[in-house]
Scaffold this active site. Structure first.
Site, mmCIF file in Angstrom:
data_model
loop_
_atom_site.group_PDB
_atom_site.id
_atom_site.type_symbol
_atom_site.label_atom_id
_atom_site.label_comp_id
_atom_site.label_asym_id
_atom_site.label_seq_id
_atom_site.Cartn_x
_atom_site.Cartn_y
_atom_site.Cartn_z
ATOM 1 N N ALA A 57 0.863 -1.185 0.000
ATOM 2 C CA ALA A 57 0.000 0.000 0.000
ATOM 3 C C ALA A 57 0.896 1.231 0.000
ATOM 4 C CB ALA A 57 -0.890 0.013 1.233
ATOM 5 N N LYS A 58 0.349 2.355 -0.291
ATOM 6 C CA LYS A 58 1.077 3.631 -0.172
ATOM 7 C C LYS A 58 0.028 4.730 -0.113
ATOM 8 C CE LYS A 58 5.513 4.774 -0.189
ATOM 9 N NZ LYS A 58 6.620 3.918 0.292
ATOM 10 N N GLY A 59 0.417 5.864 0.430
ATOM 11 C CA GLY A 59 -0.539 6.964 0.468
ATOM 12 C C GLY A 59 0.171 8.245 0.808
#
Ligand code: NAD
Length: 416
Positions: A104-106
């Protein structure tokens, strides 16, 4: 590197691994897309009473092997494509070292330099509240990235704990030790880089302890990698930060450089017993091992032909461009790719999460021993896959990672 290219680059790396694996086209199409993308627009009341609106993202690429894991980046260039590419890379990074996570990344599109500490805290608490529908200790566990740090992770843990009604340390990693952070986390990425360098030396018939090493970047990853290399007996002959580098063929005193000059105006360039050099000169110095541990896009089609090393170990994310990869390969230089070489950070984040879930904390020696075992095992697996497929280390790492994720997706089956 433009943001669109980052996603194209991630997809073309997947396509190359898919070709080696003769991957089912349907499965390939699934892995080329993120599972979930959340975009939020949210207000923050600034110190002067005005209201600013910010845009934030959380992208989860794949959950076949477990909950998703990846950093939160605060930077003006953050956007959905960048977060998607980085989430995809996190899936492969977790798979190559075989820890039970997807990627994931954000982040938030913001220049943190323009914020006061109080504004940063309010932005963080509001952002995490907006994405809390997808984040959780069993579903998606954020960590620090560019522009975020232990303090930001502490605010996130506190906000989600307030909303749950009880303390939930496992919802985020990279926390301060007193809030459930792990011993060894800060040094973990640099330590993993050195384990990979050591393992690569063994297969290349080199003796790590007598190598001459050049390190670009003297931040968290670079300074730890340089210090551990020095401790192992190797000679670090050049280091650099954003302002430039220093060189001494006889070796640099890494611990002294860190203790006396890091965080000081002028940085390592204040050290006298050396020659000042530029970052581009540093990359082209003759050496046994080159560790690009700063930023992306450093070894390119323009300078790769002039690189004079036997081994590149990528502490940074994306320091070598695809055209440079080809040139280095033609010159017989082994490149230990980022998704393997800098995975020590996420491995120890995984240990932090495990300790938080168990409420039982390990000593630093235990953390380091387990980290070294995982990193050395992953290196060995990538190296033998490289030999088997007659390819390079980056493609081999991708082959292992994509195969593991594709296998997990297939065995679970497609719901319903
Ligand atoms: P950091 O901010 O602590 O240090 C970065 C270093 O690079 C600093 O010394 C900075 O002065 C230098 N630098 C910046 N711009 C430069 C330039 N143009 N030329 C040369 N040097 C430059 O960051 P970090 O945590 O050490 O991360 C370094 C790299 O490692 C990044 O690519 C990051 O994504 C990657 N990485 C970090 C971790 C981690 O756990 N910290 C994990 C995985 C990957």
């Amino acid at each position: 590197m433009s943001e669109v290219n980052v996603l194209e680059m991630a997809r073309s790396q997947l396509a190359m691994a898919a070709k080696h694996l003769d991957l089912d086209p349907g499965l390939h199409a699934v892995l080329a897309q993120p599972k979930r993308q959340v975009v939020v627009n949210f207000p923050v009341v600034m110190d002067n009473g005005t209201v600013e609106c910010y845009q934030g993202y959380r992208v989860q690429h794949n959950t076949s092997r477990g909950p998703t894991k990846g950093g939160l980046r605060y930077h003006p260039d953050v956007d959905l494509d960048e977060a998607t590419a980085l989430a995809m890379w996190m899936t492969w990074k977790c798979a190559v070292v075989n820890i039970p996570y997807g990627g994931a990344k954000g982040g938030v599109k913001v220049n943190t330099k323009s914020l006061s500490k109080r504004e940063l805290e309010k932005l963080t608490r509001r952002f995490i509240s907006e994405i809390n529908i997808v984040v959780g200790e069993r579903s998606d566990i954020p960590a620090p990235d560019i522009g975020t740090n232990q303090q930001v992770m502490a605010w996130i843990m506190d906000t989600l704990s307030m909303q749950a009604g009880y303390t939930v340390p496992g919802v985020v990693t990279g926390k301060p030790i007193e809030l459930g952070g792990s011993e060894g986390r800060i040094e973990a990425t640099g330590r993993g880089v050195v384990v990979c360098a050591n393992e690569a030396c063994k297969v290349l018939g080199m003796d790590f302890s007598s190598c001459e090493i050049v390190v670009q970047g003297f931040g968290n990853v670079g300074s730890v990698a340089a210090e551990l290399a020095e401790e192992a007996g190797a000679k670090v002959i050049a280091v650099s930060d954003a302002t430039g580098g220093i060189y001494n063929k006889g070796g640099l005193p890494i611990r002294e450089l860190y203790e006396r000059y890091s965080g000081v105006e002028g940085g390592i360039r204040n050290y006298k017993d050396c020659d000042p050099i530029s970052n581009s000169e540093l990359l082209e110095l003759p050496c046994d091992i080159l560790m690009p541990n700063a930023i992306q896009g450093q070894i390119t089609g323009e300078n790769a032909a002039r690189i004079q090393t036997k081994l590149v170990v990528e502490g940074a994310n994306g320091p070598t461009t695809p055209d440079a990869d080809q040139i280095l390969s033609d010159k017989g230089i082994m490149v230990v790719p980022d998704i393997l070489a800098n995975a020590g950070g996420v491995v120890t984040s995984y240990f932090e999460w495990v300790q938080d879930l168990q409420n039982y904390f390990w000593e630093e020696t235990e953390v380091n021993k387990r980290l070294e075992r995982i990193m050395a095992g992953a290196f060995e697996a990538v190296y033998s896959t490289m030999k088997k497929h007659k390819t390079d280390m980056r493609t081999a790492a991708m082959i292992i990672a994509v195969d593991r994720v594709a296998h997990a997706t297939t065995v679970r089956g497609i719901f319903p």
